[in-house]
Scaffold this motif. Structure first.
Motif, PDB file in Angstrom:
ATOM      1  N   THR A 188       0.835  -1.193   0.000  1.00  0.00           N
ATOM      2  CA  THR A 188       0.000   0.000   0.000  1.00  0.00           C
ATOM      3  C   THR A 188       0.872   1.246   0.000  1.00  0.00           C
ATOM      4  N   LEU A 189       0.602   2.164  -0.940  1.00  0.00           N
ATOM      5  CA  LEU A 189       1.255   3.470  -0.950  1.00  0.00           C
ATOM      6  C   LEU A 189       0.447   4.424  -0.086  1.00  0.00           C
ATOM      7  N   MET A 190       1.134   5.120   0.831  1.00  0.00           N
ATOM      8  CA  MET A 190       0.484   6.068   1.730  1.00  0.00           C
ATOM      9  C   MET A 190       1.217   7.398   1.662  1.00  0.00           C
ATOM     10  N   SER A 191       0.509   8.495   1.980  1.00  0.00           N
ATOM     11  CA  SER A 191       1.144   9.807   1.881  1.00  0.00           C
ATOM     12  C   SER A 191       0.557  10.795   2.861  1.00  0.00           C
ATOM     13  N   THR A 192       1.333  11.842   3.134  1.00  0.00           N
ATOM     14  CA  THR A 192       0.850  13.054   3.780  1.00  0.00           C
ATOM     15  C   THR A 192       1.292  14.226   2.910  1.00  0.00           C
ATOM     16  N   GLY A 193       0.588  15.334   2.992  1.00  0.00           N
ATOM     17  CA  GLY A 193       0.966  16.511   2.222  1.00  0.00           C
ATOM     18  C   GLY A 193       0.594  16.394   0.765  1.00  0.00           C
ATOM     19  N   LEU A 194       1.410  16.995  -0.103  1.00  0.00           N
ATOM     20  CA  LEU A 194       1.109  17.077  -1.530  1.00  0.00           C
ATOM     21  C   LEU A 194       0.919  15.696  -2.149  1.00  0.00           C
ATOM     22  N   TYR A 195      -0.186  15.517  -2.838  1.00  0.00           N
ATOM     23  CA  TYR A 195      -0.392  14.294  -3.608  1.00  0.00           C
ATOM     24  C   TYR A 195      -1.282  14.605  -4.797  1.00  0.00           C
ATOM     25  N   ASN A 196      -0.794  14.288  -5.998  1.00  0.00           N
ATOM     26  CA  ASN A 196      -1.581  14.412  -7.219  1.00  0.00           C
ATOM     27  C   ASN A 196      -1.762  13.028  -7.809  1.00  0.00           C
ATOM     28  N   ASP A 197      -2.978  12.691  -8.231  1.00  0.00           N
ATOM     29  CA  ASP A 197      -3.152  11.433  -8.941  1.00  0.00           C
ATOM     30  C   ASP A 197      -2.310  11.482 -10.209  1.00  0.00           C
ATOM     31  N   PRO A 198      -1.388  10.525 -10.400  1.00  0.00           N
ATOM     32  CA  PRO A 198      -0.494  10.566 -11.552  1.00  0.00           C
ATOM     33  C   PRO A 198      -1.254  10.566 -12.877  1.00  0.00           C
ATOM     34  N   ALA A 199      -0.735  11.341 -13.824  1.00  0.00           N
ATOM     35  CA  ALA A 199      -1.365  11.481 -15.139  1.00  0.00           C
ATOM     36  C   ALA A 199      -0.602  10.663 -16.169  1.00  0.00           C
ATOM     37  N   GLY A 200      -0.383   9.393 -15.881  1.00  0.00           N
ATOM     38  CA  GLY A 200       0.350   8.508 -16.767  1.00  0.00           C
ATOM     39  C   GLY A 200       0.530   7.162 -16.094  1.00  0.00           C
ATOM     40  N   ALA A 201       1.379   6.335 -16.671  1.00  0.00           N
ATOM     41  CA  ALA A 201       1.689   5.036 -16.061  1.00  0.00           C
ATOM     42  C   ALA A 201       2.909   5.196 -15.156  1.00  0.00           C
ATOM     43  N   TRP A 202       2.936   4.434 -14.064  1.00  0.00           N
ATOM     44  CA  TRP A 202       4.022   4.615 -13.099  1.00  0.00           C
ATOM     45  C   TRP A 202       4.164   3.393 -12.213  1.00  0.00           C
ATOM     46  N   LEU A 203       5.364   3.229 -11.703  1.00  0.00           N
ATOM     47  CA  LEU A 203       5.676   2.201 -10.712  1.00  0.00           C
ATOM     48  C   LEU A 203       6.452   2.893  -9.592  1.00  0.00           C
ATOM     49  N   PRO A 204       5.933   2.908  -8.371  1.00  0.00           N
ATOM     50  CA  PRO A 204       6.708   3.504  -7.280  1.00  0.00           C
ATOM     51  C   PRO A 204       7.831   2.570  -6.827  1.00  0.00           C
ATOM     52  N   SER A 205       8.769   3.134  -6.100  1.00  0.00           N
ATOM     53  CA  SER A 205       9.770   2.321  -5.426  1.00  0.00           C
ATOM     54  C   SER A 205       9.222   1.929  -4.066  1.00  0.00           C
ATOM     55  N   ILE A 206       9.976   1.171  -3.294  1.00  0.00           N
ATOM     56  CA  ILE A 206       9.523   0.795  -1.963  1.00  0.00           C
ATOM     57  C   ILE A 206       9.459   2.016  -1.056  1.00  0.00           C
ATOM     58  N   LEU A 207      10.135   3.114  -1.419  1.00  0.00           N
ATOM     59  CA  LEU A 207      10.012   4.364  -0.670  1.00  0.00           C
ATOM     60  C   LEU A 207       8.766   5.135  -1.093  1.00  0.00           C
ATOM     61  N   PHE A 208       8.583   5.312  -2.416  1.00  0.00           N
ATOM     62  CA  PHE A 208       7.388   5.932  -2.985  1.00  0.00           C
ATOM     63  C   PHE A 208       7.573   6.031  -4.482  1.00  0.00           C
TER      64      PHE A 208
END
Length: 290
Positions: free
Chosen positions: A270-290
């Motif tokens: 599960t990716l979790m966040s605080t603060g700035l977050y925009n739904d990505p406008a493309g394809a993406w793969l996060p790292s284990i950090l984000f």
């Protein structure tokens, strides 16, 4: 382990702490993963120690340890290489859990991010780990994206119309511009390090860069304009380093393509966040950090 009535001290990590913290990282993650029937993030203590040593010596990482009676019982890392900070790994010795150590380690890096003006903070947690989900939520993190950690090799070995090649310093501007279009920020430090380390790739379509990856791996991130570009990157790899890549589960088309091509799901995250977050406008793969 120290008795439960002793206080916890949080201090900056040193290079000398890496061996102890790496062993704790291995023991803690192996214990929780094994209890839920999943493979550990690090198959050996030596690999965990190398990873922690690298972070503890990285000037772009803020690292802290927790001590009880002078004995190190846990650690946490804040990656400061972008306006968005990444947390992890946070680990506590199995014998020192349920004493508030994790909350203090989280508070230390969150205070640091706030004091340094970070636009946001993100992390990835194992979806089967209820305690970490509860901790991060209580610390102000919101669930943003379910992820599938995936491993294997795609049956389709290339994508027509897409060319994948090693990234060079000349690609940095195009890749960072793409990241800003998709995410609203770039990760120039990670990209530069990956190009220098020889793990970064770009995909070109119609003569221009339409996607890149710092590494098709647990600790790498990838960004592209479309699923087609991401498929080309994935098809270029013989395997994915570490436990695997992290694929947003809501991208059903890309997930379906991966499954049809023989990739397997290793574990949910599960990716979790605080603060700035925009739904990505493309394809993406996060790292284990984000």
């Amino acid at each position: 382990m120290p008795s439960k009535d002793t206080s916890v001290v949080i201090r900056s990590a040193t290079a000398e702490d890496a061996a102890t913290c790496g062993q704790i990282d291995y023991d803690a993650f192996t214990a929780i993963s094994s209890a839920h029937g999943f493979p550990p993030d690090f198959p050996t203590p030596e690999m965990a120690i190398r990873a922690i040593s690298s972070m503890f010596s990285d000037p772009d990482c803020y690292c802290v340890v927790a001590e009880i009676n002078g004995q190190v019982v846990g650690s946490n890392v804040l990656d400061e290489g972008s306006i968005i900070r990444g947390v992890g790994p946070i680990t506590i010795h199995p014998g020192a859990q349920n004493r508030g150590v994790g909350r203090l380690l989280m508070q230390a890096v969150m205070d640091r991010a706030r004091d340094r003006g970070a636009a946001g903070v993100r992390l990835v947690q194992a979806a089967f780990h209820n305690r970490s989900l509860s901790l991060y939520t209580s610390c102000g993190f919101d669930v943003r994206e379910p992820l599938c950690c995936m491993q294997g090799q795609t049956r389709q070995r290339s994508v027509p119309g897409c060319q994948v090649r090693p990234a060079t310093p000349a690609d940095e501007d195009a890749c960072n511009s793409l990241s800003r279009r998709v995410h609203g920020f770039d990760r120039a430090v990670d990209l530069k390090q990956a190009i220098s380390g020889g793990t970064a790739l770009v995909v070109e379509r119609a003569g221009r860069v339409t996607g890149y990856t710092t590494h098709l791996a647990f600790f790498g991130h990838s960004t592209s304009e479309t699923n087609l570009d991401m498929q080309a990157l994935l098809a270029s790899a013989d395997s994915f380093a570490g436990p695997g890549i992290l694929l947003p589960s809501r991208n059903s088309a890309l997930l379906r393509w991966c499954l049809q091509n023989g990739l397997r799901v290793v574990q949910p995250m599960t990716l979790m966040s605080t603060g700035l977050y925009n739904d990505p406008a493309g394809a993406w793969l996060p790292s284990i950090l984000f």
